[in-house]
Design an enzyme around this catalytic site. Structure first.
Site, mmCIF file in Angstrom:
data_model
loop_
_atom_site.group_PDB
_atom_site.id
_atom_site.type_symbol
_atom_site.label_atom_id
_atom_site.label_comp_id
_atom_site.label_asym_id
_atom_site.label_seq_id
_atom_site.Cartn_x
_atom_site.Cartn_y
_atom_site.Cartn_z
ATOM 1 N N GLN A 42 0.861 -1.183 0.000
ATOM 2 C CA GLN A 42 0.000 0.000 0.000
ATOM 3 C C GLN A 42 0.895 1.230 0.000
ATOM 4 O O GLN A 42 1.499 1.582 1.018
ATOM 5 C CB GLN A 42 -0.932 -0.058 1.206
ATOM 6 C CG GLN A 42 -1.737 -1.367 1.257
ATOM 7 C CD GLN A 42 -2.797 -1.454 0.170
ATOM 8 O OE1 GLN A 42 -3.675 -0.601 0.073
ATOM 9 N NE2 GLN A 42 -2.691 -2.476 -0.695
ATOM 10 N N SER A 90 -12.209 2.273 -1.590
ATOM 11 C CA SER A 90 -12.598 2.917 -2.847
ATOM 12 C C SER A 90 -14.057 3.361 -2.852
ATOM 13 O O SER A 90 -14.704 3.396 -3.902
ATOM 14 C CB SER A 90 -12.329 1.997 -4.040
ATOM 15 O OG SER A 90 -10.954 1.683 -4.105
ATOM 16 N N GLY A 133 -11.733 1.986 4.715
ATOM 17 C CA GLY A 133 -10.829 1.251 3.837
ATOM 18 C C GLY A 133 -9.993 2.153 2.945
ATOM 19 O O GLY A 133 -10.233 3.362 2.834
ATOM 20 N N HIS A 134 -9.060 1.538 2.254
ATOM 21 C CA HIS A 134 -8.109 2.297 1.448
ATOM 22 C C HIS A 134 -8.766 2.979 0.260
ATOM 23 O O HIS A 134 -9.643 2.441 -0.381
ATOM 24 C CB HIS A 134 -6.932 1.449 0.993
ATOM 25 C CG HIS A 134 -7.247 0.163 0.314
ATOM 26 N ND1 HIS A 134 -6.279 -0.644 -0.193
ATOM 27 C CD2 HIS A 134 -8.409 -0.451 0.071
ATOM 28 C CE1 HIS A 134 -6.818 -1.705 -0.718
ATOM 29 N NE2 HIS A 134 -8.109 -1.617 -0.580
ATOM 30 N N ASN A 135 -8.292 4.195 0.009
ATOM 31 C CA ASN A 135 -8.707 4.980 -1.158
ATOM 32 C C ASN A 135 -10.147 5.475 -1.086
ATOM 33 O O ASN A 135 -10.673 6.013 -2.051
ATOM 34 C CB ASN A 135 -8.476 4.203 -2.465
ATOM 35 C CG ASN A 135 -7.004 3.919 -2.671
ATOM 36 O OD1 ASN A 135 -6.528 2.828 -2.413
ATOM 37 N ND2 ASN A 135 -6.273 4.922 -3.076
#
Lengths: 342, 342, 342
Positions: free
Chosen positions: C201, C262, C242-244
């Site tokens: 990441q 996302s 969560g990521h993004n």
């Protein structure tokens, strides 16, 4: 800014390069925001239309997209572009991230009876108790706690603020993120005259190789035997794993999953976000549970399982939810219309 | 390996021993994996068939299983075998676990205006602020944070990495696991022109005696008054307790339970895993909520309550869930068939 | 005990005072437990009957309750009494809470290549790595971890035990509670022959001004780009981001919310307790999701959305839940009765 020759990247991660190996790559990025110094990838053919317009210096594609990709510029062809992207990120991280120096930070509190491999790195203000064993090349982050007799395998990395309890073990190449708590007591009490009498949790936690554990995830120690995570298990953040549960090899659980105690989960399962699993159940190999599902019975066949209330606008939901509370009587009224007794 | 004479165990925890008091016991274990050096128990008669085949040195049973157990070997008869097992684990833990030595670790940062009982143990790199009061025989684990004016009762034990906020208090014989956060701000804001204006949380958290709090569980401080956990409350891991909530004596919440603010929960309630409770509700004494249920209204009668979507194979679930979104209109169509107006 | 003249309070927070400005106020409290030294408020007209009987020294009310309030004693009239209460708590906290002194605690481990503003306060046993930048007047609590190159804006306050990862940033006037983990790895893997290959990441977390993050909440770093929390976002405890994912300005999420990777969430949204949001979805501005709802599709219109299984007594729930598993076939039988083909 860091930049690498495209040829250097390909030499490391493989694949067939069609294009200039001298091209300088400064970042990895998505198709739509890529620049000429960006390497990107096309793994999902749903995004194939972006291939024609991306400004990326190089695109990783599968064999079926080779011609379309080559028509626009430098191309790296690989059998599985998403896997190739993963390998690329690993190579990139290894090249661009600082690696903690081996040795024990002067501020760490390490018991003389702990065994720390000379190539391991112990961060600032970490606490390592007697009998702990820290393997070669492992990294214990700042302010971690490693309890008495715990064992950390070679090449395993703990971020800051991990709690790893007495007598627990993790294998090689693991990753544990901040705030994870491995080895707190399982939740066990005997009821007695309206109160709860504690059952001391005398087991441990045993974790295999190549396991990743997310931030603030909790894995309780067993009551008598151990709680077990087999090789390759991946747990996201804020996951709860109860005492004496076993999670089979290469199974994965997304964020906010709660797994009760004494659950037996097979290999290669996936539990999507916020799934819950009741206690003492068995889940077969290759079971996939979709998000927000409560697993209230054993799942003895591989397959996909679900149980989520569908979202709707609030007004529609209210009418349907109110009707749901009458569902059994509706079924009886239907049976009456059909001429059956309820 | 540690081993104890069976007679020594029985002398400590009580019960009627039929068999050799000199038998050496080296572990506590389940029926099916027991060895001749194992003491085990039969509490659930569902497992009675294992009694004949277990290799255990001694089995704890209730009076109704006395004859069957004696026929196979050493037997400890107790009115409630599961309770007796709990007492056994406590005795075992007290005999086999290292007890932290009293005193303040040299690396801890303790304000001179904190009061630490001479028999308390303060772990490595703990921080204890001014006015905190740590009772006799209590254990503050490594890297804990104890805020200004907080009070920890006698015999209470904190694992590593506990945060216990300013002005909060916990009674005697409590257990708090790693990563628990007691006394963070409640979630309170006044809406104002599309933004949120913080309501400072001026209350505290007040915890009774014999309370256990799981790993990474959060108990917020009250907005004005206190958040209260009464005597004997047991909370598992990753539980959220909102501001100004009261949890009555001997109630218990399993992992991933979320309790909103200003909830009033009675005594001897149980909330199973992942239950949620909306704000400002009242729950009577002796209410039991099954797993994954959202408590969206007050529960004013003792009893068992549920509200979980049943799991199914994904294809069946999809059809049922899609139909659920039409449920109110199905009900109206049924009424039409019955000759009623919708 | 601390006490303030009512006139001093009104001078600071505004509003029209009808009553004695010399009245001594010693606490803020709710209507029903107020004493003559208490200032309280009436924001919800549902509680208007308490106005006649409260013993409060002063009540904050809106213009519509002015006469009723004045009839009973000192009154502070404000256009939005709840907002005024919020301002009062802020004034009160500023007057009664100790402010950490500027400077770096002797026990903190601060890399010489970190930049710490002279007016910032770094708590005991904090770790601050190279290149971190701590702004004016900010407070880093005891035992926090601030990674390499992280940036903390002016006036931002971290409680004890916060983990703030390398390269992440937060703006001004933020509040982060204990146990929060900002910048752990997002959960990303490429499947390969029954195993998972880690996607490193490489992005960060970027947080705006006036953001509050609850205890043990996790915000993962992006895979390539950043995870973003815009200005004024408020997250309660045990929330997963969560990521993004992007959370738009002034949106709020209550306890135990899980937001996948996302996700794109608009401005001024609210996600009530335990809501889950699946990955790669878009949520429009001004969407409100009620508690325990799984957001499994994009919500492109402002509005209120729900999807919670209704709670019932266990016996009723069992019958309805069993019937729910037959719902699609019931619908077909209804169609048959209506003379349609299923």
């Amino acid at each position: 800014m860091t930049a690498f020759a495209l040829g250097e990247i390909v030499a490391a991660i493989g694949g067939e390069l069609i294009g200039d190996p001298g091209l300088r790559i400064a970042r990895i990025g998505p198709l739509e925001t890529a620049t000429p110094a960006t390497i990107t990838f096309l793994a999902n053919l749903r995004y194939r239309s972006q291939l024609a317009t991306t400004q990326a210096g190089c695109v990783i594609v599968g064999p079926e997209m080779r011609d379309a990709a080559v028509a626009r510029g430098a191309t790296l062809v690989a059998p599985d572009p998403y896997l190739h992207f993963a390998l690329l990120t690993q190579w990139w991280a290894a090249r661009t991230r600082a690696v903690p120096a081996p040795g024990i930070h002067a501020s760490a509190v390490v018991d003389p009876a702990a065994r720390i491999d000379a190539s391991a790195s112990i961060g600032a203000l970490a606490v390592i108790e007697a009998g702990a064993d820290i393997g070669a090349g492992s990294v214990i982050g700042a302010q971690c706690f490693i309890g008495t007799g715990a064992r950390i395998g070679a090449g395993t990395r703990f971020a800051a603020h991990v709690s790893f309890g007495a007598g627990c073990s993790i294998g090689e190449r693991g990753i544990v993120h901040s705030g994870a708590v491995i080895g707190a007591d399982g939740f066990g009490f005997a009821p007695h005259q309206g109160t709860w009498v504690k059952i001391e949790q005398l087991g441990g936690v045993r974790i295999g190789n190549d396991v990743e554990i997310g931030a603030n995830t909790c894995i309780d120690r067993g009551a008598l035997g151990d709680t077990v995570l087999e090789d390759g298990v991946k747990l996201d953040n804020l996951v709860q794993v109860g005492h004496n549960t076993r999670i089979g090899a290469h199974s994965a659980a997304a964020g906010c999953v709660g797994i009760s105690g004494s659950v037996d989960i097979g290999a290669r399962c996936t539990l999507a976000g916020a799934v819950g699993v009741a206690g003492h159940l068995s889940i077969a190999d290759d079971v996939h549970v979709t998000a927000f599902t409560a697993v209230s019975r054993s799942l003895r066949q591989a397959g996909v399982y679900s149980g989520m209330f569908p979202i709707d606008d609030n007004a529609t939901w209210e009418k349907n939810a109110a009707t749901l509370r009458q569902l059994y009587s509706l079924r009886n009224r239907l049976r009456a219309l059909e001429g059956k007794s309820p």
